[in-house]
Write a protein that holds these residues in place. Structure first.
Motif, PDB file in Angstrom:
ATOM      1  N   ASP A 130      -2.644 -10.465  17.862  1.00 16.66           N
ATOM      2  CA  ASP A 130      -2.609 -11.511  18.877  1.00 16.66           C
ATOM      3  C   ASP A 130      -3.481 -12.703  18.455  1.00 16.66           C
ATOM      4  N   VAL A 131      -4.655 -12.394  17.914  1.00 15.88           N
ATOM      5  CA  VAL A 131      -5.570 -13.449  17.440  1.00 15.88           C
ATOM      6  C   VAL A 131      -4.914 -14.246  16.298  1.00 15.88           C
ATOM      7  N   PHE A 132      -4.303 -13.545  15.357  1.00  7.42           N
ATOM      8  CA  PHE A 132      -3.672 -14.245  14.218  1.00  7.42           C
ATOM      9  C   PHE A 132      -2.567 -15.176  14.710  1.00  7.42           C
ATOM     10  N   ARG A 133      -1.791 -14.700  15.677  1.00  2.00           N
ATOM     11  CA  ARG A 133      -0.709 -15.550  16.208  1.00  2.00           C
ATOM     12  C   ARG A 133      -1.287 -16.752  16.930  1.00  2.00           C
ATOM     13  N   ARG A 134      -2.295 -16.511  17.762  1.00  2.38           N
ATOM     14  CA  ARG A 134      -2.870 -17.631  18.533  1.00  2.38           C
ATOM     15  C   ARG A 134      -3.498 -18.667  17.628  1.00  2.38           C
ATOM     16  N   LEU A 135      -4.060 -18.221  16.507  1.00  4.40           N
ATOM     17  CA  LEU A 135      -4.716 -19.170  15.609  1.00  4.40           C
ATOM     18  C   LEU A 135      -3.782 -19.708  14.522  1.00  4.40           C
ATOM     19  N   GLY A 136      -2.490 -19.388  14.648  1.00  5.98           N
ATOM     20  CA  GLY A 136      -1.479 -20.032  13.804  1.00  5.98           C
ATOM     21  C   GLY A 136      -1.335 -19.496  12.395  1.00  5.98           C
ATOM     22  N   PHE A 137      -1.780 -18.260  12.132  1.00  5.00           N
ATOM     23  CA  PHE A 137      -1.558 -17.705  10.796  1.00  5.00           C
ATOM     24  C   PHE A 137      -0.065 -17.469  10.589  1.00  5.00           C
ATOM     25  N   CYS A 138       0.358 -17.624   9.338  1.00  8.03           N
ATOM     26  CA  CYS A 138       1.759 -17.405   8.996  1.00  8.03           C
ATOM     27  C   CYS A 138       2.004 -15.909   8.763  1.00  8.03           C
ATOM     28  N   TYR A 139       1.027 -15.235   8.154  1.00  9.92           N
ATOM     29  CA  TYR A 139       1.238 -13.814   7.854  1.00  9.92           C
ATOM     30  C   TYR A 139      -0.085 -13.047   7.847  1.00  9.92           C
ATOM     31  N   GLU A 140       0.039 -11.730   7.932  1.00 10.52           N
ATOM     32  CA  GLU A 140      -1.089 -10.828   7.705  1.00 10.52           C
ATOM     33  C   GLU A 140      -0.576  -9.710   6.813  1.00 10.52           C
ATOM     34  N   THR A 141      -1.478  -9.004   6.168  1.00 12.58           N
ATOM     35  CA  THR A 141      -1.040  -7.983   5.210  1.00 12.58           C
ATOM     36  C   THR A 141      -1.946  -6.746   5.278  1.00 12.58           C
ATOM     37  N   ASN A 142      -1.899  -6.112   6.454  1.00 15.95           N
ATOM     38  CA  ASN A 142      -2.796  -4.986   6.728  1.00 15.95           C
ATOM     39  C   ASN A 142      -2.128  -3.626   6.783  1.00 15.95           C
ATOM     40  N   GLU A 143      -0.796  -3.603   6.945  1.00 17.87           N
ATOM     41  CA  GLU A 143      -0.163  -2.290   7.093  1.00 17.87           C
ATOM     42  C   GLU A 143      -0.166  -1.575   5.756  1.00 17.87           C
ATOM     43  N   ALA A 144      -0.808  -0.409   5.729  1.00 22.99           N
ATOM     44  CA  ALA A 144      -1.008   0.319   4.474  1.00 22.99           C
ATOM     45  C   ALA A 144       0.047   1.407   4.316  1.00 22.99           C
ATOM     46  N   VAL A 145       0.962   1.197   3.378  1.00 23.15           N
ATOM     47  CA  VAL A 145       2.020   2.180   3.144  1.00 23.15           C
ATOM     48  C   VAL A 145       1.557   3.124   2.032  1.00 23.15           C
ATOM     49  N   LEU A 146       1.572   4.405   2.359  1.00 21.43           N
ATOM     50  CA  LEU A 146       1.080   5.392   1.389  1.00 21.43           C
ATOM     51  C   LEU A 146       2.202   5.877   0.470  1.00 21.43           C
ATOM     52  N   HIS A 147       1.939   5.805  -0.831  1.00 22.80           N
ATOM     53  CA  HIS A 147       2.857   6.376  -1.824  1.00 22.80           C
ATOM     54  C   HIS A 147       2.216   7.650  -2.358  1.00 22.80           C
ATOM     55  N   GLU A 148       2.921   8.745  -2.207  1.00 28.45           N
ATOM     56  CA  GLU A 148       2.351  10.013  -2.684  1.00 28.45           C
ATOM     57  C   GLU A 148       2.671  10.181  -4.165  1.00 28.45           C
ATOM     58  N   VAL A 149       1.904   9.478  -4.989  1.00 29.58           N
ATOM     59  CA  VAL A 149       2.172   9.453  -6.428  1.00 29.58           C
ATOM     60  C   VAL A 149       1.064  10.152  -7.230  1.00 29.58           C
ATOM     61  N   VAL A 150       0.097  10.707  -6.501  1.00 32.61           N
ATOM     62  CA  VAL A 150      -0.962  11.440  -7.197  1.00 32.61           C
ATOM     63  C   VAL A 150      -0.943  12.863  -6.635  1.00 32.61           C
ATOM     64  N   ASN A 151      -0.908  13.860  -7.522  1.00 35.40           N
ATOM     65  CA  ASN A 151      -0.925  15.238  -7.059  1.00 35.40           C
ATOM     66  C   ASN A 151      -2.358  15.633  -6.708  1.00 35.40           C
ATOM     67  N   LEU A 152      -2.640  15.672  -5.404  1.00 33.86           N
ATOM     68  CA  LEU A 152      -4.017  15.901  -4.955  1.00 33.86           C
ATOM     69  C   LEU A 152      -4.500  17.318  -5.239  1.00 33.86           C
ATOM     70  N   GLN A 153      -3.552  18.241  -5.461  1.00 31.59           N
ATOM     71  CA  GLN A 153      -3.917  19.637  -5.752  1.00 31.59           C
ATOM     72  C   GLN A 153      -4.853  19.735  -6.967  1.00 31.59           C
ATOM     73  N   HIS A 154      -4.726  18.738  -7.864  1.00 29.79           N
ATOM     74  CA  HIS A 154      -5.528  18.795  -9.095  1.00 29.79           C
ATOM     75  C   HIS A 154      -6.978  18.357  -8.886  1.00 29.79           C
ATOM     76  N   PHE A 155      -7.336  17.972  -7.659  1.00 28.42           N
ATOM     77  CA  PHE A 155      -8.683  17.444  -7.418  1.00 28.42           C
ATOM     78  C   PHE A 155      -9.513  18.412  -6.586  1.00 28.42           C
ATOM     79  N   SER A 156     -10.825  18.245  -6.700  1.00 27.39           N
ATOM     80  CA  SER A 156     -11.728  19.136  -5.956  1.00 27.39           C
ATOM     81  C   SER A 156     -11.602  18.878  -4.458  1.00 27.39           C
TER      82      SER A 156
END
Ligand SMILES: [Zn+2]
Length: 444
Positions: A130-156
């Motif tokens: 709402d703030v971004f729209r009111r202040l006239g921003f053209c875009y925001e880029t906050n939505e974080a899309v997760l790609h499961e490209v790392v096999n977490l099983q290999h980590f502690s």
């Protein structure tokens, strides 16, 4: 909460201690190291005919105006990354509005053009939009899309739990064709960012081999390419030199795809998305199975058709059943109108959604006419009430349409026949060691 307790809470004591050590290796007391990292990324992208997008907190810009003006003059786009480096989710709507307003003031004083906003920690909520729209921003880029490209099983377990904390912090959402493309919310273009980012890869998972990082980024690119989405890569210039080899690998991978990938800045993506929003097809019936099609669009539009024939114009192979049409006015031959149909009780939000996705839509079609169209939808309940439901229903609907084996026209998601987009972005949270420690005071 200040940076120290925040970092300890999300990263754990051991990770925070590691982070402190790396601060002294990645930053200097002067701008020199950061400047070098920024210029290397700019050069790398310049050799591919593009430039990066950087987001910076206003107080950091205010301490380094010459450096930021220099990188802007070399083609980098600059966006706002808060007034200070804080989490907007801890602020009221009024505080978010006041701080964003203060940030804008500094950008104006420093004569740095901006069009977009990215929150520190990708920490947005409904009030932020709402703030971004009111202040006239053209875009925001906050939505974080997760790609499961790392096999977490290999980590502690410790590393796995750190990774899970990052996902929670970033409010990660699943990767689908829908979530990987921009979308409008009112006047604001929302451009997804793909994760894991460099912080998760280097510091959380401790993957520091540039070739392995390049492989992860290329795999994300592959998924984005298949889904006609945008890959907004986020990496911090403090890891710029470490990341440069991985970046080269990603750029080589992107340019080796069968169809071109649009390497661009986020501001251009937002402008394109707004331009594309007005594209429409108009059909005039001629005789059985023949229509004149008028595409009202700009020169850059990508027009695609499947399971149909065009008179007097050639179709160019594109991808799967989709073929590219260069003409803007043509006669189409098909067993049914290459257009989607909606029942009279389907709300207008569905029609708007399908238009944004590039499809021709006939609204208010009675059920007995369903065979005259590529596909008929009766969705009286619309596309969900909360964000999660909306995301799921929209993703499912698109999946269904994309799998249709029926004549259909559409506007592609990207300009000039490109299949996907790639935007290299980075957050300049600090330029020097002083900036890093000033954050602790500033966010109080
Ligand atoms: Zn940041």
């Amino acid at each position: 909460m200040n940076l120290v307790s925040f970092s300890i809470k999300t990263k754990g004591v051991a990770n925070f201690a590691r982070r402190l050590r790396t601060v002294f290796t990645r930053f200097g007391f002067s701008e020199r190291r950061t400047r070098r990292a920024l210029l290397i990324a700019i050069q790398t992208l310049q050799s591919h005919g593009s430039a990066p997008t950087y987001f910076i907190p206003a107080v950091v810009l205010n301490r380094h105006p010459k450096l930021i003006a220099e990188i802007a003059s070399r083609g980098a786009e600059i966006g706002i990354h808060g007034y200070v480096h804080n989490d907007y989710r801890t602020l009221s709507a009024e505080q978010q509005y006041a701080q964003t307003g203060k940030a804008i003031e500094i950008f104006k004083q420093r004569q740095i053009d901006f069009a977009g906003f990215r929150n520190p920690y990708l920490g947005w909520n409904e009030a932020s939009l709402d703030v971004f729209r009111r202040l006239g921003f053209c875009y925001e880029t906050n939505e974080a899309v997760l790609h499961e490209v790392v096999n977490l099983q290999h980590f502690s377990p410790m590393i796995q739990s750190g990774f899970a904390k990052s996902l929670a912090l970033f409010q990660a959402i699943p990767c689908t064709s829908y979530t990987l493309r921009p979308h409008m919310e009112g006047t604001l273009v929302r451009i997804p960012t793909s994760i894991p980012d460099d912080e998760m890869t280097f510091d959380r998972l401790r993957i520091t081999n540039p070739q392995e990082v390049g492989r992860i980024w290329s795999e994300v690119m592959q998924r984005v390419y298949e889904r006609e989405g945008i890959y907004t890569l986020n990496y911090h210039p403090e890891r710029g030199i470490l990341c440069n080899q991985a970046l080269e690998q990603l750029l080589a991978f992107a340019s080796s795809q069968p169809l071109p990938v649009w390497l661009t800045r986020l501001g251009e993506v937002a402008r394109w998305w707004q331009e594309r929003l007005a594209f429409r097809f108009h059909f005039t019936p001629l005789d059985a199975g023949r229509w004149t099609v008028q595409a009202n669009c700009t020169e850059q539009a990508t027009i695609l058709g499947r399971y149909l024939d065009i008179e007097e114009h050639s179709l160019h192979p594109w991808s799967g059943p989709d073929q590219r049409i260069e003409a803007r006015e043509f006669i189409v031959r098909a067993p049914c109108l290459p257009c989607l149909a909606l029942s009279p009780r389907t709300p207008v939000e569905v029609e708007d959604f399908l238009h944004e996705q590039g499809y021709p839509v006939a609204a208010g079609v009675e059920e007995q006419a369903h065979a005259d169209y590529a596909c008929y939808f009766d969705l009286p309940d619309g596309l969900g009430t909360n964000r999660e439901e909306q995301r799921n229903l929209r993703s499912e609907l698109l999946q269904k349409i994309e799998a249709l084996e029926a004549p259909l026209l559409r506007f592609g998601y990207w300009p000039s026949g490109q299949r996907a987009a790639l935007a290299i972005s980075g957050d300049i949270d600090s330029v020097t060691i002083q900036d890093f420690f000033l954050r602790i005071i500033e966010v109080r």
